[in-house]
Design a protein around this motif. Sequence first.
Motif, PDB file in Angstrom:
ATOM      1  N   ILE A  11       0.851  -1.197   0.000  1.00 27.26           N
ATOM      2  CA  ILE A  11       0.000   0.000   0.000  1.00 27.26           C
ATOM      3  C   ILE A  11       0.883   1.242   0.000  1.00 27.26           C
ATOM      4  CG2 ILE A  11      -1.677   1.330   1.346  1.00 27.26           C
ATOM      5  CD1 ILE A  11      -2.871  -1.369   2.239  1.00 27.26           C
ATOM      6  N   HIS A  12       1.940   1.204   0.803  1.00 37.35           N
ATOM      7  CA  HIS A  12       2.882   2.330   0.856  1.00 37.35           C
ATOM      8  C   HIS A  12       3.563   2.520  -0.498  1.00 37.35           C
ATOM      9  CE1 HIS A  12       5.422   5.212   2.940  1.00 37.35           C
ATOM     10  NE2 HIS A  12       6.515   4.546   2.644  1.00 37.35           N
ATOM     11  N   MET A  13       3.888   1.422  -1.154  1.00 35.36           N
ATOM     12  CA  MET A  13       4.529   1.505  -2.464  1.00 35.36           C
ATOM     13  C   MET A  13       3.565   2.092  -3.506  1.00 35.36           C
ATOM     14  SD  MET A  13       6.051  -1.423  -4.961  1.00 35.36           S
ATOM     15  CE  MET A  13       4.415  -1.891  -5.443  1.00 35.36           C
ATOM     16  N   VAL A  73      15.330  -0.337   9.591  1.00 35.49           N
ATOM     17  CA  VAL A  73      16.722  -0.162   9.164  1.00 35.49           C
ATOM     18  C   VAL A  73      16.797   0.612   7.845  1.00 35.49           C
ATOM     19  CG1 VAL A  73      17.607  -2.175  10.379  1.00 35.49           C
ATOM     20  CG2 VAL A  73      16.734  -2.438   8.062  1.00 35.49           C
ATOM     21  N   GLN A  74      15.690   1.222   7.477  1.00 33.79           N
ATOM     22  CA  GLN A  74      15.629   2.058   6.276  1.00 33.79           C
ATOM     23  C   GLN A  74      16.604   3.224   6.435  1.00 33.79           C
ATOM     24  OE1 GLN A  74      15.251   3.099   3.089  1.00 33.79           O
ATOM     25  NE2 GLN A  74      13.151   2.417   3.054  1.00 33.79           N
ATOM     26  N   LEU A  75      17.146   3.678   5.345  1.00 35.65           N
ATOM     27  CA  LEU A  75      18.056   4.816   5.395  1.00 35.65           C
ATOM     28  C   LEU A  75      17.326   6.060   5.888  1.00 35.65           C
ATOM     29  CD1 LEU A  75      19.910   4.322   1.998  1.00 35.65           C
ATOM     30  CD2 LEU A  75      20.757   3.817   4.289  1.00 35.65           C
ATOM     31  N   GLN A 126      12.603   2.075  -2.912  1.00 40.51           N
ATOM     32  CA  GLN A 126      12.566   0.898  -3.783  1.00 40.51           C
ATOM     33  C   GLN A 126      13.883   0.121  -3.723  1.00 40.51           C
ATOM     34  OE1 GLN A 126       9.992  -0.485  -5.665  1.00 40.51           O
ATOM     35  NE2 GLN A 126       8.904   0.889  -4.302  1.00 40.51           N
ATOM     36  N   ALA A 127      14.993   0.841  -3.678  1.00 39.92           N
ATOM     37  CA  ALA A 127      16.297   0.168  -3.586  1.00 39.92           C
ATOM     38  C   ALA A 127      16.411  -0.578  -2.259  1.00 39.92           C
ATOM     39  CB  ALA A 127      17.416   1.191  -3.735  1.00 39.92           C
ATOM     40  N   ARG A 130      14.303  -3.788  -2.536  1.00 40.29           N
ATOM     41  CA  ARG A 130      14.971  -4.767  -3.396  1.00 40.29           C
ATOM     42  C   ARG A 130      16.252  -5.321  -2.783  1.00 40.29           C
ATOM     43  NH1 ARG A 130      15.896  -1.213  -7.327  1.00 40.29           N
ATOM     44  NH2 ARG A 130      13.997  -0.094  -7.599  1.00 40.29           N
ATOM     45  N   GLY A 131      16.748  -4.618  -1.772  1.00 42.52           N
ATOM     46  CA  GLY A 131      17.984  -5.057  -1.108  1.00 42.52           C
ATOM     47  C   GLY A 131      19.250  -4.617  -1.807  1.00 42.52           C
ATOM     48  N   THR A 132      19.140  -3.614  -2.700  1.00 41.07           N
ATOM     49  CA  THR A 132      20.324  -3.152  -3.411  1.00 41.07           C
ATOM     50  C   THR A 132      21.105  -2.102  -2.631  1.00 41.07           C
ATOM     51  OG1 THR A 132      18.978  -1.562  -4.653  1.00 41.07           O
ATOM     52  CG2 THR A 132      19.401  -3.711  -5.675  1.00 41.07           C
ATOM     53  N   ILE A 133      20.536  -1.604  -1.526  1.00 49.69           N
ATOM     54  CA  ILE A 133      21.294  -0.685  -0.660  1.00 49.69           C
ATOM     55  C   ILE A 133      21.163  -1.132   0.786  1.00 49.69           C
ATOM     56  CG2 ILE A 133      21.216   1.350  -2.096  1.00 49.69           C
ATOM     57  CD1 ILE A 133      18.967   2.394  -0.333  1.00 49.69           C
TER      58      ILE A 133
END
Length: 133
Positions: A11-13, A73-75, A126-127, A130-133
């Motif tokens: 929903i947030h996305m 743990v989001q930036l 989104q990154a 996806r686990g890219t950061i």
Amino acid sequence: MIDRMFLSPTIHMHMGSLVIIVSLLAMGYTCWLAWKGKELNRWANVAIISMQLVIMIQALLGIKLLDQGLGVVQLYIHYVGGLAPLFFCSLFYWIPIARPKLKTRFAAAVTVGSFLFVIMTFTIGQAYVRGTI
């Protein structure tokens, strides 16, 4: 009641996608008015207010996700970037500009800045997912 509700991260996305669309429309319309040298009108105000509303809803959804233990743990820049567009809009309303055409240019600058932060925040989120950061 609200504490017991579970919010799906999708929903947030999806709301983030709506924030991008509404911000793009608000930016496009106010920039077009500024380019044409016109004054802000009712539709420009509706666009700017709509942009603020969807950003506020998005921030509240993000807070609920944090309350559920998601994204802790989001930036940090994701949080700051999500609220920065509201800061720009606050400046627009706090700084009194008497000349209508200058006010339109300032509105265009505010919506451009807000849109850039919306894109940055969405990209970072989104990154992270996806686990890219």
